[in-house]
Design a protein around this motif. Structure first.
Motif, mmCIF file in Angstrom:
data_model
loop_
_atom_site.group_PDB
_atom_site.id
_atom_site.type_symbol
_atom_site.label_atom_id
_atom_site.label_comp_id
_atom_site.label_asym_id
_atom_site.label_seq_id
_atom_site.Cartn_x
_atom_site.Cartn_y
_atom_site.Cartn_z
ATOM 1 N N ARG A 40 0.867 -1.183 0.000
ATOM 2 C CA ARG A 40 0.000 0.000 0.000
ATOM 3 C C ARG A 40 0.901 1.230 0.000
ATOM 4 O O ARG A 40 1.700 1.432 0.917
ATOM 5 N N GLU A 42 1.706 5.485 -0.207
ATOM 6 C CA GLU A 42 1.291 6.619 0.624
ATOM 7 C C GLU A 42 -0.078 7.154 0.250
ATOM 8 O O GLU A 42 -0.815 7.649 1.098
ATOM 9 N N ASP A 43 -0.431 7.073 -1.035
ATOM 10 C CA ASP A 43 -1.710 7.615 -1.493
ATOM 11 C C ASP A 43 -2.872 6.637 -1.316
ATOM 12 O O ASP A 43 -3.988 6.912 -1.727
ATOM 13 N N GLY A 44 -2.612 5.462 -0.709
ATOM 14 C CA GLY A 44 -3.655 4.472 -0.461
ATOM 15 C C GLY A 44 -3.784 3.418 -1.546
ATOM 16 O O GLY A 44 -4.508 2.443 -1.370
ATOM 17 N N HIS A 45 -3.083 3.606 -2.655
ATOM 18 C CA HIS A 45 -3.122 2.653 -3.765
ATOM 19 C C HIS A 45 -2.465 1.345 -3.352
ATOM 20 O O HIS A 45 -1.375 1.343 -2.808
ATOM 21 N N GLU A 46 -3.153 0.212 -3.599
ATOM 22 C CA GLU A 46 -2.584 -1.105 -3.321
ATOM 23 C C GLU A 46 -2.312 -1.833 -4.622
ATOM 24 O O GLU A 46 -3.067 -1.708 -5.584
#
Length: 63
Positions: A40, A42-46
């Motif tokens: 994951r 920093e921007d929340g993208h996994e």
């Protein structure tokens, strides 16, 4: 490369002007801590990633 859930993955920029990115390892899918990893950013993208030589695993400091 060896990692555990909760470790950080530092992915260095590959070209001039591209920033380094840090991701948290949320799942280890390989055997004995080997890639691939679900991370994951920093921007929340996994995403799933098999890190290359431009990446470094950072282990949190022990107690």
């Amino acid at each position: 490369m060896h990692a555990e859930k909760g470790d950080k993955l530092l992915v260095h920029g590959r070209v001039v002007g591209q920033h380094d990115r840090t991701a948290e390892i949320v799942e280890v899918l390989g055997t004995k801590g080997e890639p691939p990893y679900r991370v994951r950013f920093e921007d929340g993208h996994e995403t799933l990633i098999s890190p290359g030589p431009d990446s470094v695993v950072r282990h949190p400091k022990g107690d």
